[in-house]
Design a protein around this motif. Structure first.
Motif, PDB file in Angstrom:
ATOM      1  N   UNK A 194      36.588 -16.349   2.972  1.00 21.47           N
ATOM      2  CA  UNK A 194      36.526 -17.368   4.017  1.00 21.47           C
ATOM      3  C   UNK A 194      36.194 -18.532   2.690  1.00 21.47           C
ATOM      4  N   UNK A 195      37.275 -19.712   2.678  1.00 22.67           N
ATOM      5  CA  UNK A 195      36.488 -21.586   2.048  1.00 22.67           C
ATOM      6  C   UNK A 195      35.780 -22.011   2.895  1.00 22.67           C
ATOM      7  N   UNK A 196      35.478 -22.912   1.349  1.00 22.57           N
ATOM      8  CA  UNK A 196      34.516 -24.125   2.124  1.00 22.57           C
ATOM      9  C   UNK A 196      35.301 -25.375   1.040  1.00 22.57           C
ATOM     10  N   UNK A 197      35.714 -25.864   1.590  1.00 21.74           N
ATOM     11  CA  UNK A 197      35.969 -27.642   1.120  1.00 21.74           C
ATOM     12  C   UNK A 197      35.172 -28.937   1.916  1.00 21.74           C
ATOM     13  N   UNK A 198      34.587 -29.421   1.661  1.00 22.75           N
ATOM     14  CA  UNK A 198      33.905 -30.632   2.284  1.00 22.75           C
ATOM     15  C   UNK A 198      33.188 -30.050   3.577  1.00 22.75           C
ATOM     16  N   UNK A 199      33.730 -30.253   4.627  1.00 21.42           N
ATOM     17  CA  UNK A 199      32.738 -29.868   5.923  1.00 21.42           C
ATOM     18  C   UNK A 199      33.925 -28.914   6.886  1.00 21.42           C
ATOM     19  N   UNK A 200      35.002 -28.397   6.123  1.00 14.66           N
ATOM     20  CA  UNK A 200      35.527 -27.468   6.816  1.00 14.66           C
ATOM     21  C   UNK A 200      36.023 -26.146   6.027  1.00 14.66           C
ATOM     22  N   UNK A 201      35.315 -25.614   7.043  1.00 13.46           N
ATOM     23  CA  UNK A 201      35.750 -24.238   7.067  1.00 13.46           C
ATOM     24  C   UNK A 201      36.943 -23.416   6.773  1.00 13.46           C
ATOM     25  N   UNK A 202      36.990 -22.058   6.486  1.00 13.40           N
ATOM     26  CA  UNK A 202      38.652 -20.965   6.615  1.00 13.40           C
ATOM     27  C   UNK A 202      38.077 -20.265   6.795  1.00 13.40           C
ATOM     28  N   UNK A 203      38.648 -19.369   7.661  1.00 10.14           N
ATOM     29  CA  UNK A 203      37.632 -17.792   7.970  1.00 10.14           C
ATOM     30  C   UNK A 203      38.740 -17.321   8.184  1.00 10.14           C
ATOM     31  N   UNK A 204      39.798 -15.793   7.414  1.00 11.27           N
ATOM     32  CA  UNK A 204      40.745 -15.066   8.143  1.00 11.27           C
ATOM     33  C   UNK A 204      40.602 -13.965   8.441  1.00 11.27           C
ATOM     34  N   UNK A 205      41.710 -14.511   9.895  1.00  6.76           N
ATOM     35  CA  UNK A 205      41.231 -12.909  10.337  1.00  6.76           C
ATOM     36  C   UNK A 205      42.181 -12.109   9.611  1.00  6.76           C
ATOM     37  N   UNK A 206      42.005 -11.103   8.686  1.00  7.49           N
ATOM     38  CA  UNK A 206      42.613 -10.020   8.277  1.00  7.49           C
ATOM     39  C   UNK A 206      43.288  -9.061   9.398  1.00  7.49           C
ATOM     40  N   UNK A 207      42.505  -8.685  10.345  1.00  2.00           N
ATOM     41  CA  UNK A 207      43.401  -7.869  11.611  1.00  2.00           C
ATOM     42  C   UNK A 207      43.978  -8.635  12.334  1.00  2.00           C
ATOM     43  N   UNK A 208      43.959  -9.930  12.778  1.00  2.00           N
ATOM     44  CA  UNK A 208      44.747 -10.535  14.243  1.00  2.00           C
ATOM     45  C   UNK A 208      45.680 -12.293  12.940  1.00  2.00           C
ATOM     46  N   UNK A 209      45.449 -11.757  11.748  1.00  2.00           N
ATOM     47  CA  UNK A 209      46.308 -12.657  10.912  1.00  2.00           C
ATOM     48  C   UNK A 209      46.306 -13.975  11.420  1.00  2.00           C
ATOM     49  N   UNK A 210      44.879 -14.536  11.322  1.00  2.00           N
ATOM     50  CA  UNK A 210      45.333 -15.804  11.887  1.00  2.00           C
ATOM     51  C   UNK A 210      43.684 -16.370  10.617  1.00  2.00           C
ATOM     52  N   UNK A 211      44.151 -18.077  10.419  1.00  2.00           N
ATOM     53  CA  UNK A 211      42.870 -18.674   9.817  1.00  2.00           C
ATOM     54  C   UNK A 211      42.950 -19.396  11.157  1.00  2.00           C
ATOM     55  N   UNK A 212      40.986 -19.389  10.755  1.00  2.00           N
ATOM     56  CA  UNK A 212      39.973 -20.040  12.018  1.00  2.00           C
ATOM     57  C   UNK A 212      39.507 -21.917  10.756  1.00  2.00           C
ATOM     58  N   UNK A 213      40.422 -22.804  11.684  1.00  2.00           N
ATOM     59  CA  UNK A 213      39.360 -23.173  10.517  1.00  2.00           C
ATOM     60  C   UNK A 213      38.217 -24.187  11.218  1.00  2.00           C
ATOM     61  N   UNK A 214      37.270 -24.336  11.202  1.00  2.00           N
ATOM     62  CA  UNK A 214      35.975 -24.920  11.614  1.00  2.00           C
ATOM     63  C   UNK A 214      35.608 -26.018  10.447  1.00  2.00           C
ATOM     64  N   UNK A 215      35.072 -26.501  11.581  1.00  2.00           N
ATOM     65  CA  UNK A 215      34.172 -28.140  10.739  1.00  2.00           C
ATOM     66  C   UNK A 215      32.987 -27.657  10.945  1.00  2.00           C
ATOM     67  N   UNK A 216      32.201 -28.794   9.886  1.00  2.00           N
ATOM     68  CA  UNK A 216      30.491 -28.169   9.952  1.00  2.00           C
ATOM     69  C   UNK A 216      29.935 -29.530  10.106  1.00  2.00           C
ATOM     70  N   UNK A 217      29.361 -29.726  11.167  1.00  2.00           N
ATOM     71  CA  UNK A 217      28.766 -31.211  11.578  1.00  2.00           C
ATOM     72  C   UNK A 217      27.651 -31.919  10.460  1.00  2.00           C
ATOM     73  N   UNK A 218      27.308 -32.797  10.735  1.00  2.00           N
ATOM     74  CA  UNK A 218      26.057 -33.201  10.261  1.00  2.00           C
ATOM     75  C   UNK A 218      24.652 -33.063  10.669  1.00  2.00           C
ATOM     76  N   UNK A 219      24.568 -32.536  12.523  1.00  2.00           N
ATOM     77  CA  UNK A 219      24.126 -31.775  13.638  1.00  2.00           C
ATOM     78  C   UNK A 219      23.725 -31.039  12.599  1.00  2.00           C
ATOM     79  N   UNK A 220      24.537 -29.664  12.136  1.00  2.00           N
ATOM     80  CA  UNK A 220      24.480 -28.263  12.192  1.00  2.00           C
ATOM     81  C   UNK A 220      24.979 -27.722  12.994  1.00  2.00           C
ATOM     82  N   UNK A 221      26.606 -28.189  13.665  1.00  2.00           N
ATOM     83  CA  UNK A 221      26.969 -27.659  14.285  1.00  2.00           C
ATOM     84  C   UNK A 221      28.248 -27.226  13.801  1.00  2.00           C
ATOM     85  N   UNK A 222      28.976 -25.948  14.328  1.00  2.00           N
ATOM     86  CA  UNK A 222      29.872 -25.373  13.887  1.00  2.00           C
ATOM     87  C   UNK A 222      30.981 -25.313  15.344  1.00  2.00           C
ATOM     88  N   UNK A 223      32.266 -26.349  14.869  1.00  2.00           N
ATOM     89  CA  UNK A 223      33.198 -26.903  16.299  1.00  2.00           C
ATOM     90  C   UNK A 223      34.833 -26.289  15.272  1.00  2.00           C
TER      91      UNK A 223
END
Length: 524
Positions: free
Chosen positions: A191-220
């Motif tokens: 997992x890597x965090x940059x500003x409000x962007x979060x990258x999660x690496x799924x090794x099993x399915x070989x996907x990089x999930x990019x999420x945004x952390x909103x000021x409201x506290x939601x993961x989008x």
């Protein structure tokens, strides 16, 4: 100009002089040469906790319960007591100084794990501006039959949950669950965090999930990179698969379907095309070009196809540094001996813009000159993290790197050894000024800014002044004051340094789950 090392003289000098432009923070940090954690309270009375780290702004101490169920957050305070005599420093500290609660105040305790999950004690990321914390819980990993689209040889975890908390009050703001997947949570490697962007690496399915952390506290969800690269790739491929060619033959209508397994992932397609074009452009002569393609591309084609994503980090908001390697290296504890490759990927244009082997001199040169860029977790990093010593901002670290390079018998092997840690684990280094190599020197085999357990030494770790040669500033000794009576038992220790205060915690423990010895080092 002669500069006194006396703290009073330094304070007077600060009042009457102005530092050179851009050096005010550097000048202020020199006060840490005088203000050091010079006193130790050994084997403090402490709750049975798993210590994680101080947040980078020093506001919180993150700990977990020993059963890996609860998050317990403390606020660093300071030891305070009254003294009735004139010379307080000549007397022993009061009995309450031997209590953990004299230095830290518990804010709250929150149960994170549920339904057979355990907290990952090595995982924690902090969003400083919003005072949010990201934690992870998971069930135990298993080796089940490979599911559709899963990589053979990668284990599975039934449930992985990422929790977004407000550290101010302990409220769980949002959660994201991954089922029957595998994310490398140890030291936040997957997992890597940059500003409000979060990258999660799924090794099993070989996907990089990019999420945004909103000021409201939601993961989008922003995008998922791997099988598809653009948002409409899946729609286009599904349409093409359903009706690729319709024709009438003998009065019957036939529909050709494209088997899903016949297609490489979108990211792998782009990687192969980038490698192909690079080799194609090396030669202008058609015959030499074809020989070059046979030797460098087609001969290694299956090796390139078999590469999987190991780790990912943001270089900025649009570019990812992706590390590729074999399946065995992706799940191994130590992947140093496995071949690896690095790619720079533009998320907006869905293009590979650079590709290097882990022995590439060009990548090493970039790393030597711009190491800070690889460590950055924000376009406007915190004031404290800007002063983590690297060989691109500290002459002493650079001299040490070049000394190791001159001693190396093989330069390609040296490059592999240096680049093995890329991409860096997010928030893996302490911003404490006592690790600033322009202020202090110390034995990096025993202690360093990197967040890692180390084998415990029986002798104190010395911090020596960098500007005053051979002047000992302070010592840190983990474990009991009298030392350990059993020299055969292997002991490991970890250190938590506060990013601002002259305060540190050392934790020494054995491999046999005996109670840890917790020492507090502070300025008396």
């Amino acid at each position: 100009m002669f500069r006194s090392n006396n703290v009073t003289a330094r304070l007077f000098e600060r009042q009457i002089s102005t530092p050179a432009p851009g050096t005010s923070v550097h000048c202020a940090r020199r006060f840490y040469e005088n203000i050091v954690p010079s006193h130790t309270i050994y084997d403090i009375e402490c709750p049975d906790l798993l210590f994680r780290k101080f947040t980078d702004d020093g506001q919180y101490l993150i700990t977990f319960s020993r059963n890996h169920q609860d998050l317990i957050v403390y606020r660093p305070t300071w030891l305070s007591f009254s003294c009735e005599v004139e010379d307080c420093y000549a007397h022993d500290l009061p009995n309450k100084a031997n209590k953990f609660e004299s230095f830290f105040t518990q804010l709250y305790s929150v149960t994170l794990a549920s339904s057979g999950e355990l907290i990952c004690k090595d995982f924690f990321l902090y969003i400083e501006g919003k005072q949010f914390g990201i934690f992870a819980t998971s069930t135990t990993q298993i080796h089940d039959a490979s599911a559709v689209g899963a990589i053979q040889g990668v284990p599975s975890i039934e449930k992985i949950t990422f929790h977004l908390l407000s550290l101010e009050d302990g409220v769980i703001l949002d959660e994201r669950v991954f089922r029957n997947d595998y994310v490398n949570l140890a030291h936040s490697m997957g997992v890597f965090l940059y500003d409000d962007l979060l990258a999660i690496v799924s090794l099993r399915y070989q996907r990089i999930h990019i999420l945004q952390i909103r000021d409201s506290g939601n993961l989008v969800d922003v995008r998922a990179i791997g099988k598809f690269c653009h948002e409409d790739d899946e729609l286009f491929l599904n349409y093409s698969a359903q009706v690729s060619t319709n024709y009438v033959e003998n009065g019957l209508q036939h529909t050709e379907h494209i088997p899903e397994t016949s297609l490489l992932s979108g990211l792998k397609q782009r990687l192969l095309s980038f490698i192909f074009r690079g080799i194609w452009n090396e030669e202008d002569d058609p015959n030499l070009r074809m020989q070059c393609l046979k030797k460098k591309f087609y001969f290694h084609f299956q090796d390139y196809v078999d590469l999987i994503i190991w780790k990912v980090q943001f270089l900025d908001r649009h570019h990812l540094l992706i590390k590729f390697g074999s399946v065995d290296g992706g799940v191994a504890r130590n992947a140093d001996n496995h071949p690896a490759f690095f790619a720079v990927y533009n998320m907006e244009s869905a293009e590979i813009i650079a590709f290097y082997q882990n022995s590439a001199e060009e990548l090493y040169s970039l790393f030597e000159l711009f190491c800070d860029h690889f460590h950055s977790s924000s376009k406007s990093s915190s004031l404290y993290t800007n002063f983590i010593s690297t060989h691109s901002n500290n002459i002493h670290a650079l001299e040490q790197l070049r000394g190791n390079k001159n001693k190396a018998s093989s330069f390609p092997q040296f490059v592999k050894k240096v680049l093995v840690n890329l991409p860096f684990n997010c928030q893996s280094q302490s911003p404490s000024p006592y690790f600033d190599q322009s202020l202090f020197r110390y034995d990096e085999k025993l202690i360093s800014a990197t967040d890692r357990h180390r084998q415990s030494a029986d002798h104190p770790i010395k911090f020596i002044s960098r500007r005053q040669q051979n002047i000992l500033k302070f010592k840190i000794k983990p474990g009991p004051e009298a030392g350990s009576s059993d020299c055969r038992t292997k002991k490991i220790c970890s250190f938590l340094f506060h990013p601002i205060l002259p305060l540190a915690i050392s934790i020494q423990q054995t491999l046999f789950l005996q109670p840890a010895v917790v020492n507090i080092h502070f300025r008396r």
